[in-house]
Scaffold this motif. Structure first.
Motif, PDB file in Angstrom:
ATOM      1  N   TYR A 176       0.857  -1.198   0.000  1.00 51.86           N
ATOM      2  CA  TYR A 176       0.000   0.000   0.000  1.00 51.86           C
ATOM      3  C   TYR A 176       0.881   1.232   0.000  1.00 51.86           C
ATOM      4  CZ  TYR A 176      -0.087   1.649   4.983  1.00 51.86           C
ATOM      5  OH  TYR A 176       0.187   2.191   6.212  1.00 51.86           O
ATOM      6  N   TYR A 189       3.055   5.033   8.313  1.00 51.31           N
ATOM      7  CA  TYR A 189       1.663   4.856   7.880  1.00 51.31           C
ATOM      8  C   TYR A 189       1.344   5.936   6.860  1.00 51.31           C
ATOM      9  CZ  TYR A 189       0.541   8.807  10.946  1.00 51.31           C
ATOM     10  OH  TYR A 189       0.489  10.041  11.535  1.00 51.31           O
ATOM     11  N   ILE A 198      -4.561   0.494  -1.530  1.00 51.23           N
ATOM     12  CA  ILE A 198      -4.218  -0.835  -1.013  1.00 51.23           C
ATOM     13  C   ILE A 198      -4.377  -1.844  -2.149  1.00 51.23           C
ATOM     14  CG2 ILE A 198      -4.818  -2.571   0.717  1.00 51.23           C
ATOM     15  CD1 ILE A 198      -6.112  -0.345   2.373  1.00 51.23           C
ATOM     16  N   ALA A 202      -3.174  -7.083  -0.414  1.00 53.59           N
ATOM     17  CA  ALA A 202      -3.055  -6.466   0.904  1.00 53.59           C
ATOM     18  C   ALA A 202      -4.419  -6.315   1.567  1.00 53.59           C
ATOM     19  CB  ALA A 202      -2.368  -5.109   0.790  1.00 53.59           C
ATOM     20  N   VAL A 206      -5.198  -7.809   5.186  1.00 54.79           N
ATOM     21  CA  VAL A 206      -5.524  -6.960   6.327  1.00 54.79           C
ATOM     22  C   VAL A 206      -6.860  -7.359   6.944  1.00 54.79           C
ATOM     23  CG1 VAL A 206      -6.759  -5.058   5.140  1.00 54.79           C
ATOM     24  CG2 VAL A 206      -5.372  -4.579   7.163  1.00 54.79           C
ATOM     25  N   LEU A 231      -2.214  -3.159   8.604  1.00 54.85           N
ATOM     26  CA  LEU A 231      -1.572  -3.487   7.331  1.00 54.85           C
ATOM     27  C   LEU A 231      -0.149  -3.988   7.554  1.00 54.85           C
ATOM     28  CD1 LEU A 231      -2.962  -0.539   5.188  1.00 54.85           C
ATOM     29  CD2 LEU A 231      -3.111  -2.950   4.539  1.00 54.85           C
ATOM     30  N   SER A 234      -0.130  -7.495   8.924  1.00 55.12           N
ATOM     31  CA  SER A 234      -0.561  -8.510   7.953  1.00 55.12           C
ATOM     32  C   SER A 234       0.441  -8.682   6.811  1.00 55.12           C
ATOM     33  CB  SER A 234      -1.940  -8.154   7.395  1.00 55.12           C
ATOM     34  OG  SER A 234      -1.908  -6.909   6.734  1.00 55.12           O
ATOM     35  N   ALA A 236       1.752  -6.204   4.684  1.00 56.48           N
ATOM     36  CA  ALA A 236       1.716  -5.290   3.535  1.00 56.48           C
ATOM     37  C   ALA A 236       2.978  -4.446   3.504  1.00 56.48           C
ATOM     38  CB  ALA A 236       0.484  -4.391   3.617  1.00 56.48           C
TER      39      ALA A 236
END
Length: 331
Positions: A176, A189, A198, A202, A206, A231, A234, A236
Motif C-alpha cells: 500500500y 503509515y 491498497i 493487501a 488486512v 496493514l 498482515s 503489507a
C-alpha cells in the motif's frame, strides 16, 4: 527595361520560394517552436481530457494503465452533501466504482452509491468506519478490482496519474502507498486525508489477518495510524510514491501549505518520511492527490487540469520512467 523588370520579378519569386522551403523544412525538425495541437478525448465516464495528438502512452507500461481497476472509498458524513456533489461531479467519475462511506443515509447525490455503516458519526469513529468499508469491499468486490483507494470528501484525486503509477506494480503482492508518515508505526503509515491505495492482496490480508487478530483498534484512535498498524501486521509492504525526482505525488495538507509553509517550523516536518515535502520543490508534476480541497476548489482544480491549456509553453518531454515504487525500509 521591360526585360530587366521581369528578371528582377523572377529573382524575387525565387528568393521567396527558397525562404518558404527553408521554413517548412526547419519547422519539421522542431527548429521553430510550433504549438502542439490538442484535442479533447472523451474518457470512459464521459469527461473530456486533453491529449496531444499522435503521442504514445506516457508510461513504460504502454496502454495497460487504462486497464487498472480501482474502487474508490470516499469518507463523508451526513453534513457533507455539498462536498459529495463536488467530488461526484469532478474526479470521482473516473473511478471504476465508488462508494461514499456514511454513518447514516442522506438524500442521494446524482450517480452516488452510498455505503451506510453501523458506526456513529464523528472523527472518534473513523477507524471503525474505515474497517467496515474495507471489509465490505473485500467481501463484495475482492475479485472485481486491482486496487482500493481510501480518501476523504475533501481530497482531489488525479485518477489518470494514479493508474499510471499503479500499472507499474503488481496488485497480487501485498502493498500500500500514499503520503508516508514516519511516526507511531514501525514502517510508517499513510496520511488518511491525503488518500492511500491498497493492493487487492493487501486488502485480503488486512481483513483476514490484521483485523481478525486484533492488530489495531476496533474504533477510536487515529484511523490512518490504526489501519497502518493492521496493514503492517498482515505483511503489507510500504511503497514509496515519490517520483523519480524525489518529489511528492500524494499530499497530506493543502497545496498552499505544501508550497508556502516554513519547512523548519511546520508540524509536518516531524511526521513526513520525505524531508523535502514542503517548499517550491515539494510537489511532483505528476501528482496524484491533494488534500483540504473545498467544494468550490474541486471545480476549479478540475477545470484547470482538464480544460485549460497554456499557449507558448514548451513542455519538457515526459520521462520514460516517472514513478519508482520501491519498498520503503524502516530506518
Amino acid at each position: 527595361m521591360l526585360s530587366e523588370l521581369k528578371t528582377k520579378g523572377n529573382l524575387k519569386l525565387i528568393i521567396v520560394f527558397i525562404v518558404v522551403t527553408i521554413v517548412i523544412v526547419l519547422s519539421g525538425t522542431g527548429y521553430f517552436c510550433t504549438s502542439t495541437r490538442v484535442e479533447y478525448i472523451e474518457d470512459r465516464n464521459h469527461y473530456l481530457w486533453p491529449q496531444r495528438l499522435n503521442d504514445e502512452s506516457v508510461n513504460e507500461t504502454g496502454s495497460s494503465w487504462k486497464n487498472v481497476r480501482v474502487l474508490c472509498l470516499i469518507l463523508s458524513s451526513s453534513s457533507g452533501q455539498t462536498k459529495m456533489a463536488a467530488v461526484n461531479a469532478t474526479w470521482a467519475s473516473k473511478c471504476d466504482k465508488k462508494y461514499y462511506v456514511l454513518s447514516r443515509e442522506i438524500n442521494k447525490t446524482d450517480n452516488a452509491e452510498m455505503l451506510i455503516t453501523p458506526e456513529k458519526e464523528g472523527r472518534d469513529h473513523l477507524t471503525a468506519k474505515v474497517r467496515y468499508a474495507l471489509t465490505y469491499a473485500y467481501e463484495k468486490h475482492r475479485h472485481e478490482f486491482d486496487w482500493f483507494l481510501k480518501c476523504d470528501d475533501d481530497t482531489y484525486v488525479i485518477m489518470e496519474n494514479l493508474r499510471h503509477m499503479l500499472a507499474s506494480t503488481d496488485h497480487n503482492k501485498p502493498s500500500y502507498m500514499g503520503f508516508h508518515m514516519k511516526l507511531l508505526v514501525k514502517n510508517g503509515y499513510m496520511s488518511g486525508g491525503g488518500g492511500y491505495v491498497i493492493s487487492s492482496r493487501a486488502l485480503r490480508d488486512v481483513v483476514r489477518i490484521g483485523f481478525k487478530n486484533g492488530f489495531c483498534l476496533l474504533d477510536g484512535g487515529n484511523e490512518d495510524v490504526e489501519i497502518g498498524k493492521c496493514l503492517q501486521a498482515s505483511g503489507a509492504q510500504v511503497l514509496s510514491t515519490l517520483d523519480m525526482s524525489g518529489e511528492e505525488t500524494f499530499h497530506a495538507v493543502s497545496l498552499f501549505e505544501h508550497l508556502t509553509a516554513n519547512p523548519e517550523t511546520f508540524w509536518l516536518k516531524n511526521y513526513a518520511w520525505n524531508k523535502h515535502s514542503m517548499g517550491q520543490m515539494c510537489c511532483s508534476r505528476y501528482s496524484v492527490t491533494y488534500h483540504y480541497v473545498r467544494p468550490d476548489e474541486m471545480y476549479i482544480f478540475h477545470h484547470l487540469l482538464y480544460h485549460t491549456e497554456v499557449l507558448g509553453i514548451l513542455r519538457p518531454p515526459v520521462p520514460d520512467k516517472i514513478f519508482d515504487l520501491q519498498p520503503v525500509n524502516p530506518s
